[in-house]
Design a protein around this motif. Structure first.
Motif, PDB file in Angstrom:
ATOM      1  N   ARG A 103       0.570  -1.619  -0.134  1.00 52.75           N
ATOM      2  CA  ARG A 103      -0.253  -0.120   0.300  1.00 52.75           C
ATOM      3  C   ARG A 103       0.820   1.218   0.200  1.00 52.75           C
ATOM      4  O   ARG A 103       0.444   2.534  -0.165  1.00 52.75           O
ATOM      5  CB  ARG A 103      -1.273  -0.136   1.300  1.00 52.75           C
ATOM      6  N   HIS A 104       2.136   1.195   0.421  1.00 52.97           N
ATOM      7  CA  HIS A 104       2.723   2.463   0.400  1.00 52.97           C
ATOM      8  C   HIS A 104       4.535   2.133   0.308  1.00 52.97           C
ATOM      9  O   HIS A 104       4.590   0.569  -0.331  1.00 52.97           O
ATOM     10  CB  HIS A 104       2.904   2.823   2.285  1.00 52.97           C
ATOM     11  N   VAL A 105       4.841   3.134  -1.313  1.00 51.64           N
ATOM     12  CA  VAL A 105       6.519   3.125  -1.019  1.00 51.64           C
ATOM     13  C   VAL A 105       7.409   4.001   0.188  1.00 51.64           C
ATOM     14  O   VAL A 105       6.859   5.369   0.255  1.00 51.64           O
ATOM     15  CB  VAL A 105       6.863   3.075  -1.908  1.00 51.64           C
ATOM     16  N   LEU A 106       8.620   3.831   0.691  1.00 53.11           N
ATOM     17  CA  LEU A 106       8.994   4.078   1.798  1.00 53.11           C
ATOM     18  C   LEU A 106       9.448   5.473   0.909  1.00 53.11           C
ATOM     19  O   LEU A 106      10.322   4.557   0.725  1.00 53.11           O
ATOM     20  CB  LEU A 106       9.438   3.226   2.978  1.00 53.11           C
ATOM     21  N   VAL A 107      10.342   6.668   1.377  1.00 57.53           N
ATOM     22  CA  VAL A 107      10.758   7.084   0.739  1.00 57.53           C
ATOM     23  C   VAL A 107      12.078   7.824   1.985  1.00 57.53           C
ATOM     24  O   VAL A 107      10.704   8.520   3.122  1.00 57.53           O
ATOM     25  CB  VAL A 107      10.585   8.562   0.129  1.00 57.53           C
ATOM     26  N   VAL A 108      13.494   8.072   1.672  1.00 57.25           N
ATOM     27  CA  VAL A 108      14.144   9.370   2.567  1.00 57.25           C
ATOM     28  C   VAL A 108      14.237   9.967   1.786  1.00 57.25           C
ATOM     29  O   VAL A 108      15.575   9.546   0.559  1.00 57.25           O
ATOM     30  CB  VAL A 108      14.517   8.607   2.987  1.00 57.25           C
ATOM     31  N   ARG A 120      11.456  16.087  -6.735  1.00 53.99           N
ATOM     32  CA  ARG A 120      11.226  14.745  -6.908  1.00 53.99           C
ATOM     33  C   ARG A 120       9.636  13.756  -6.379  1.00 53.99           C
ATOM     34  O   ARG A 120       9.699  12.937  -7.049  1.00 53.99           O
ATOM     35  CB  ARG A 120      12.382  14.627  -5.843  1.00 53.99           C
ATOM     36  N   LEU A 121       9.675  14.406  -4.976  1.00 52.32           N
ATOM     37  CA  LEU A 121       8.335  13.057  -4.615  1.00 52.32           C
ATOM     38  C   LEU A 121       7.284  13.582  -5.596  1.00 52.32           C
ATOM     39  O   LEU A 121       6.620  12.060  -5.541  1.00 52.32           O
ATOM     40  CB  LEU A 121       8.399  13.996  -3.032  1.00 52.32           C
ATOM     41  N   LEU A 137       7.105  10.036   2.777  1.00 43.26           N
ATOM     42  CA  LEU A 137       8.527  10.643   3.345  1.00 43.26           C
ATOM     43  C   LEU A 137       8.675  10.107   5.009  1.00 43.26           C
ATOM     44  O   LEU A 137       8.168  10.524   5.567  1.00 43.26           O
ATOM     45  CB  LEU A 137       8.130  11.856   3.398  1.00 43.26           C
ATOM     46  N   GLU A 138       9.863   9.495   5.158  1.00 41.12           N
ATOM     47  CA  GLU A 138       9.739   9.544   6.566  1.00 41.12           C
ATOM     48  C   GLU A 138      10.859  10.347   7.268  1.00 41.12           C
ATOM     49  O   GLU A 138      12.091  10.648   6.496  1.00 41.12           O
ATOM     50  CB  GLU A 138      10.690   8.231   6.906  1.00 41.12           C
ATOM     51  N   PRO A 139      10.658  10.951   8.030  1.00 43.06           N
ATOM     52  CA  PRO A 139      11.320  12.032   8.918  1.00 43.06           C
ATOM     53  C   PRO A 139      11.783  11.500   9.233  1.00 43.06           C
ATOM     54  O   PRO A 139      11.940  10.668  10.436  1.00 43.06           O
ATOM     55  CB  PRO A 139      10.331  12.913   9.050  1.00 43.06           C
ATOM     56  N   GLY A 159       1.756  15.599  -2.563  1.00 43.42           N
ATOM     57  CA  GLY A 159       0.929  15.163  -2.700  1.00 43.42           C
ATOM     58  C   GLY A 159       0.726  13.474  -1.964  1.00 43.42           C
ATOM     59  O   GLY A 159       0.443  12.172  -2.356  1.00 43.42           O
ATOM     60  N   ALA A 160       1.961  13.641  -1.430  1.00 46.10           N
ATOM     61  CA  ALA A 160       2.306  12.373  -0.862  1.00 46.10           C
ATOM     62  C   ALA A 160       1.945  12.446   0.702  1.00 46.10           C
ATOM     63  O   ALA A 160       1.610  13.431   1.683  1.00 46.10           O
ATOM     64  CB  ALA A 160       3.896  12.232  -0.534  1.00 46.10           C
ATOM     65  N   ALA A 161       2.681  11.654   1.150  1.00 49.57           N
ATOM     66  CA  ALA A 161       1.846  11.110   2.985  1.00 49.57           C
ATOM     67  C   ALA A 161       3.023  11.093   3.787  1.00 49.57           C
ATOM     68  O   ALA A 161       4.895  11.050   3.029  1.00 49.57           O
ATOM     69  CB  ALA A 161       1.325   9.483   3.560  1.00 49.57           C
ATOM     70  N   VAL A 162       3.358  11.053   5.224  1.00 45.13           N
ATOM     71  CA  VAL A 162       3.903  11.170   5.867  1.00 45.13           C
ATOM     72  C   VAL A 162       4.006  10.285   7.281  1.00 45.13           C
ATOM     73  O   VAL A 162       3.340   9.833   7.966  1.00 45.13           O
ATOM     74  CB  VAL A 162       4.490  12.732   7.248  1.00 45.13           C
ATOM     75  N   LEU A 163       5.342   9.167   7.477  1.00 45.26           N
ATOM     76  CA  LEU A 163       5.055   8.352   8.048  1.00 45.26           C
ATOM     77  C   LEU A 163       5.868   8.499   9.890  1.00 45.26           C
ATOM     78  O   LEU A 163       6.806   9.153   9.670  1.00 45.26           O
ATOM     79  CB  LEU A 163       6.504   6.984   7.519  1.00 45.26           C
TER      80      LEU A 163
END
Length: 272
Positions: A103-108, A120-121, A137-139, A159-163
């Motif tokens: 359901r998600h792809v993790l981005v750093v 880029r995101l 996007l994970e801080p 338009g992305a989410a935050v983890l």
């Protein structure tokens, strides 16, 4: 396998199991009682067995394990925002995530300034359109996106989410109130899942935050992080991934580590 109504989905995160074949991780998680897993597909600093990489045979074995156990994939990780991240690499990871039903792809954000990272995101979000996969996007305090506020300012325009990760939140100087404020301003959809662990109130070595993050965490309930407060501001049905590689459990079998992880998180949730 579906999550029972009224119960949080619990996922076993892959960080503590990168020495294990991904299909074996799926089976270990299922045997322990987890509902889902996270899987590594890119971004590993060094080669490891847990990285699906470009190995089609590994992917087939994972698909069989998911079908056999009924487990789901919560996220596929990790796309690192750097000047060298290519469209082809993004496409490969997104397509693999979709193939596995993630359901998600993790981005750093490893190296880009805020404006470049948002751009880029945004392109990763565009590539995910129609796949059922959402970038998160994970801080992390040792990244170019260290805080919840920084993640929100980058992710929302893209338009992305935050983890939210319990350890990174604490070590960045953040609090559950910061998460609550972000959710109040941008809506519950901003944070589609969270990673939980525990830790001492103070970092064992503030000069080496990455070392703590990848190998010196504690299981939920065994430290001093404000987990109860964090859980109280998150939606009650929000999926939780247990990401807690610990020195204490490092020499125990994957099955034992997974069993300890689910016992710990269930104990914490029983107090929620």
């Amino acid at each position: 396998m579906g999550t029972e109504p009224g119960r949080r989905e619990l996922a076993l995160a892959c960080l503590d199991y990168l020495d294990l074949e991904p299909a074996d991780l799926v089976r270990v998680a299922a045997d322990a009682g987890f509902d889902s897993v996270t899987l590594r597909a890119a971004g590993s600093v060094e080669e490891c067995r847990g990285d699906l990489g470009r190995d089609a045979a590994r992917v087939r074995r994972v698909r069989r394990a998911l079908a056999d156990t009924g487990l789901r994939v919560l996220d596929v990780e990790v796309l690192r925002l750097t000047p060298t991240l290519t469209h082809d690499e993004v496409a490969r990871v997104v397509d693999l995530a979709a193939e596995l039903g993630a359901r998600h792809v993790l981005v750093v954000n490893s190296e880009l300034d805020a404006e470049e990272a948002t751009d880029r995101l945004g392109r990763i979000v565009e590539r995910c359109a129609g796949t059922g996969v959402r970038p998160c996007l994970e801080p992390m305090p040792f990244s170019r996106c260290p805080t919840v506020a920084a993640a929100v300012s980058t992710a929302v325009p893209a338009g992305a989410a935050v983890l939210i990760d319990a350890l990174h939140l604490q070590r960045s100087g953040g609090t559950p109130d910061d998460v609550a404020s972000a959710l109040a301003e941008h809506g519950a959809d901003l944070v589609p899942y969270a990673q939980v662990c525990d830790a001492p109130a103070r970092a064992p070595d503030p000069a080496r935050p990455r070392e703590e993050a990848v190998g010196q965490r504690l299981l939920p309930g065994q430290g001093q992080l404000p987990l109860a407060e964090l859980l109280s501001v998150l939606p009650r049905d929000l999926p939780l991934a247990v990401e807690a590689p610990t020195r204490e459990l490092a020499r125990r079998s994957p099955a034992d580590r997974a069993a300890a992880a689910i016992r710990a998180v269930r104990d914490v949730l029983s107090l929620d």
